[in-house]
Enzyme design. Structure first.
Site, PDB file in Angstrom:
ATOM      1  N   CYS A 137      14.700  23.075  95.096  1.00 18.77           N
ATOM      2  CA  CYS A 137      15.090  24.292  94.393  1.00 18.77           C
ATOM      3  C   CYS A 137      16.406  24.786  94.992  1.00 18.77           C
ATOM      4  CB  CYS A 137      14.012  25.369  94.516  1.00 18.77           C
ATOM      5  SG  CYS A 137      14.493  26.967  93.819  1.00 18.77           S
ATOM      6  N   ASP A 187      -8.429  22.389  72.188  1.00 20.39           N
ATOM      7  CA  ASP A 187      -7.040  22.597  71.788  1.00 20.39           C
ATOM      8  C   ASP A 187      -6.312  21.253  71.804  1.00 20.39           C
ATOM      9  OD1 ASP A 187      -4.326  23.178  71.600  1.00 20.39           O
ATOM     10  OD2 ASP A 187      -4.437  24.936  72.898  1.00 20.39           O
ATOM     11  N   CYS A 227      10.669  26.063  89.916  1.00 20.18           N
ATOM     12  CA  CYS A 227      10.166  26.124  91.284  1.00 20.18           C
ATOM     13  C   CYS A 227       8.886  26.948  91.349  1.00 20.18           C
ATOM     14  CB  CYS A 227      11.238  26.736  92.185  1.00 20.18           C
ATOM     15  SG  CYS A 227      10.691  26.988  93.886  1.00 20.18           S
ATOM     16  N   CYS A 241       9.645  30.235  93.610  1.00 17.69           N
ATOM     17  CA  CYS A 241      10.466  31.378  93.192  1.00 17.69           C
ATOM     18  C   CYS A 241      10.780  31.405  91.704  1.00 17.69           C
ATOM     19  CB  CYS A 241      11.778  31.398  93.978  1.00 17.69           C
ATOM     20  SG  CYS A 241      12.973  30.131  93.451  1.00 17.69           S
ATOM     21  N   CYS A 253      15.825  28.837  96.369  1.00 13.74           N
ATOM     22  CA  CYS A 253      15.069  29.283  97.550  1.00 13.74           C
ATOM     23  C   CYS A 253      14.964  28.222  98.634  1.00 13.74           C
ATOM     24  CB  CYS A 253      13.670  29.747  97.142  1.00 13.74           C
ATOM     25  SG  CYS A 253      12.532  28.406  96.714  1.00 13.74           S
TER      26      CYS A 253
END
EC number: 6.3.5.13
Length: 412
Positions: free
Chosen positions: A217, A338, A201, A204, A220
Site C-alpha cells: 500500500c 445469490d 488496502c 487503510c 500506509c
C-alpha cells in the site's frame, strides 16, 4: 505433544452417545453421514463438548474460501508420519460437524480440522489449536457470508494473542492483514491468482500496488511480508533454502500451493518436508473431487468450483479445445442463493469447447454465457448432457450441491 486422553465426564459421555445414535438414524434414513445432526444433538446436551473432546489432541485448524478440504486432507496424510490423526475429512466444517469428528478420535494424537471461515475464531477459542493454516479469502456465498474484509477483521480479532503457530499465505493481502495480529506467524508464498477482492488496502483503504509478485500500500506502508516457505514451480522451498519436489496426484497449481502450506504445517510438528510431500502423493481425490469416472461410455472428470476464484483455478486444469465441458450450477442453501457471482467469472476462457449447461440455475448460467459470447447448449439433466458429448473425456465443473447431484448420477 498432546497428552493421553482423560476420561470424558458423564455428561460428555451421554452427549457423545446420543450424538452417535442421532447420526446412525440419519444414515439409516439415507440423509447423509449424520455428522452434523449428531454434533448438534451432542452440543445441545453438553455445550462444552467440543473443548472436552479436543483437549488431548494437537489441533491444526485450516480455514480459507477455497482449498481447505484438500489442504486438510494433505496435512492429515503428512502428520500420520508421526501418529494417529482424526479429521473431518468429508468437510463438515462448522462446530457440530467438527464436534462429531473429534468425538471419534479418542486414540488419535492429532486433530486436523477444516473450519468454515465464519467460525474460525469461535472454534479456535474452544479447541486451543497448536497451529492454524490460513490460505485465502475471496467472495463466496454472498447471501450468508460476510464481505471479505469483514471476515479478515474477524480473523484478525480472533487471532490476536493466540499461542498457535499461524501458517499464512503471504500473497493474499487480506490473509496477511488477518494473521498480522498473531505473535507467531510463518509466511508462505503460495500465490494468488484471483486478486479482485484485494485491490484496496485492508489496513487503510488505499489502493494496493502490485509490481510483479509483490504488493504494498503506497499510503500506509502495509506490504507483503518476506516468506520463509515458497512454491517454486514443482518444488517447495523451505526456510533453509532447500528445494523439495512436490509429489502429487492431484492436478493444478492450486494444489501445489496447498501442498506447500501443508509442508510448512507438518514441519511445525517435526515432520520433514521430504516425508510430508511423499505422503501427500497417496491422495488421489478429495470427497470425489478430481475423480475420473466412466459413465455412458465416456470418461467424466469431476471438478468442484464454488466461487469466482475457484472457477479461475479450475479453468486452468482444462486442456485446450475440443474437450467438451459440462457446467452445473445450483443455488440451494449450501451453495448460497445469490448467483450474482456468475458475472465475476471470465467464461470466455472456455471459448472453443463444446459446453452443456445443467443444474437448478442453468438459465442464469446460460444468460451469463450468452453475454460472454460463448457457445453452449442447455440440457435437461446430467444424463442428457453426457449423451450430448462425443465419446472420450468430459470435464464436468459444478458448484457444491450440483457437484453432489452429479456424483450421485454418475455413480461416484
Amino acid at each position: 505433544m498432546a497428552g493421553n486422553p482423560e476420561p470424558l465426564s458423564p455428561r460428555a459421555k451421554l452427549a457423545v452417545t446420543a450424538g452417535r445414535a442421532a447420526a446412525a438414524v440419519s444414515r439409516a434414513a439415507g440423509r447423509g453421514s449424520g455428522s452434523v445432526i449428531g454434533g448438534k444433538v451432542a452440543l445441545r446436551l453438553d455445550p462444552d463438548l467440543l473443548a472436552e473432546v479436543a483437549h488431548h489432541l494437537d489441533i491444526v485448524l485450516v480455514s480459507a474460501t477455497n482449498g481447505k478440504t484438500t489442504t486438510t486432507r494433505l496435512i492429515a496424510e503428512a502428520l500420520r508420519a508421526n501418529g494417529g490423526v482424526v479429521s473431518n475429512a468429508l468437510g463438515a466444517n462448522m462446530p457440530a460437524g467438527i464436534t462429531s469428528a473429534l468425538a471419534g478420535g479418542s486414540d488419535a494424537q492429532y486433530g486436523v480440522i477444516e473450519v468454515d471461515e465464519k467460525y474460525l475464531a469461535t472454534v479456535a477459542r474452544d479447541v486451543t489449536p497448536k497451529a492454524i493454516a490460513l490460505l485465502n479469502l475471496s467472495r463466496d456465498q454472498l447471501d450468508r457470508a460476510a464481505e471479505t474484509r469483514m471476515l479478515a477483521e474477524r480473523w484478525r480479532e480472533g487471532l490476536s494473542g493466540s499461542k498457535a503457530v499461524v501458517i499464512a499465505n503471504a500473497d493474499d493481502p487480506l490473509v496477511v492483514w488477518a494473521a498480522s495480529s498473531s505473535p507467531n506467524v510463518v509466511w508462505v508464498a503460495a500465490g494468488q491468482e484471483w486478486k479482485d477482492d484485494a485491490w484496496s488496502c485492508p489496513a487503510c483503504g488505499g489502493v494496493m500496488q502490485r509490481p510483479g509478485d509483490d504488493w504494498f500500500c503506497g499510503e500506509c506502508g502495509f506490504r507483503r511480508p518476506t516468506p520463509s516457505w515458497a512454491l517454486s514451480g514443482d518444488e517447495v522451498l523451505d526456510p533453509h533454502g532447500s528445494a523439495w519436489p512436490i509429489k502429487l496426484q492431484l492436478p493444478g497449481r492450486a494444489n501445489k500451493a496447498n501442498a506447500t502450506t501443508s509442508a510448512a504445517v507438518a514441519a511445525a510438528f517435526g515432520v520433514p518436508p521430504q516425508t510430508a510431500l511423499e505422503r501427500m502423493h497417496a491422495v488421489t481425490a478429495v470427497a470425489g473431487r478430481y475423480d475420473v469416472v466412466t459413465f455412458q461410455e465416456r470418461e467424466v472428470r469431476l471438478l468442484l468450483a464454488k466461487n469466482p476464484a475457484g472457477w479461475l483455478e479450475t479453468f486452468s486444469l482444462i486442456d485446450a479445445p475440443p474437450a467438451p465441458v459440462i457446467l452445473s450450477v445450483n443455488a440451494r442453501g449450501a451453495d448460497g442463493t445469490d448467483t450474482s457471482w456468475l458475472w465475476d467469472v471470465d467464461y470466455s476462457k472456455l471459448t472453443g469447447h463444446p459446453i452443456c449447461v445443467i443444474g437448478d440455475r442453468k438459465l442464469d448460467l446460460a444468460v451469463r454465457l450468452e453475454v460472454a459470447g460463448v457457445d453452449f447448449q442447455v440440457c435437461e439433466n446430467a444424463v442428457a448432457a453426457v449423451r450430448a458429448c462425443p465419446p472420450g473425456r468430459i470435464e464436468a465443473i459444478a458448484n457444491y450441491t450440483a457437484f453432489q447431484d452429479l456424483r450421485r448420477v454418475v455413480g461416484n
